[in-house]
Design an enzyme around this catalytic site. Structure first.
Site, short mmCIF file in Angstrom:
data_model
loop_
_atom_site.label_atom_id
_atom_site.label_comp_id
_atom_site.label_asym_id
_atom_site.label_seq_id
_atom_site.Cartn_x
_atom_site.Cartn_y
_atom_site.Cartn_z
N ARG A 63 0.86 -1.18 0.00
CA ARG A 63 0.00 0.00 0.00
C ARG A 63 0.90 1.23 0.00
O ARG A 63 1.97 1.23 0.61
CB ARG A 63 -0.92 0.04 1.23
CG ARG A 63 -1.98 -1.05 1.23
CD ARG A 63 -3.02 -0.76 0.16
NE ARG A 63 -4.09 -1.73 0.15
CZ ARG A 63 -4.23 -2.65 -0.80
NH1 ARG A 63 -3.36 -2.74 -1.78
NH2 ARG A 63 -5.24 -3.48 -0.78
N GLU A 92 -3.74 7.55 -5.22
CA GLU A 92 -3.92 6.84 -6.49
C GLU A 92 -5.14 7.38 -7.22
O GLU A 92 -6.16 7.64 -6.58
CB GLU A 92 -4.06 5.35 -6.24
CG GLU A 92 -2.77 4.76 -5.71
CD GLU A 92 -2.84 3.25 -5.50
OE1 GLU A 92 -3.85 2.62 -5.87
OE2 GLU A 92 -1.86 2.71 -4.97
N HIS A 111 -1.02 -0.58 -10.18
CA HIS A 111 -1.66 -1.24 -9.04
C HIS A 111 -2.32 -2.57 -9.44
O HIS A 111 -3.47 -2.84 -9.15
CB HIS A 111 -2.69 -0.33 -8.37
CG HIS A 111 -3.04 -0.78 -6.98
ND1 HIS A 111 -3.41 0.10 -6.01
CD2 HIS A 111 -3.06 -1.99 -6.39
CE1 HIS A 111 -3.67 -0.56 -4.88
NE2 HIS A 111 -3.46 -1.84 -5.10
#
Length: 145
Positions: A63, A92, A111
């Protein structure tokens, strides 16, 4: 590095989290793959990046909040570490004006680090095992909170 001292197949030495800088100091690749919790927020910052070798790479597939992104940018720009591969970011999607886009020693991924050809099978196995554990009154596997 992990909290548990249970052996890991293929791993000759486990470090306790209190030995983070020692574990990092000799690693050529530092891979961050830990859940985001209050205890892991900012886990990798200036102190840890300074402990890394100059020819080391940071890989974050966990993360974004686990790595201090500003400290990472400084370490990359100053050549304190060789580079980084990042699948996650503090915000993000990664902001268009982030300096990370322009750094030659950075690989940016969208991601999708968990997206393997076995991902759906692994998740199905985990769900099946956790349903059984729940029915048996056992603790769940991979529980974060």
């Amino acid at each position: 590095m992990r909290r548990s001292d249970d052996p890991v197949k293929g791993v000759s030495r486990l470090y306790d989290p209190t030995e983070r800088e020692t574990a990092i100091a000799d690693a050529r690749f530092v891979v961050v793959a830990t859940p985001h919790t209050p205890a892991t927020e900012g886990l990798i910052g200036t102190k840890e990046l300074d402990a890394m070798r100059e020819d080391a790479y940071l890989i974050n597939v966990a993360r974004g909040q686990i790595v201090d992104q500003d400290a990472l940018i400084v370490a990359l720009e100053d050549g304190k570490i060789a580079g980084a591969a990042l699948d996650v970011f503090e915000e993000e999607p990664l902001l268009e004006d982030s300096p990370l886009w322009d750094l030659e020693n950075v690989i940016i991924a969208p991601h999708k680090g968990s997206a393997t050809n076995r991902y759906h099978l692994d998740i199905a196995d985990l769900v099946k095992e956790n349903v059984q554990r729940y029915r048996n009154g056992e603790s769940l596997k991979n529980r974060v909170a």
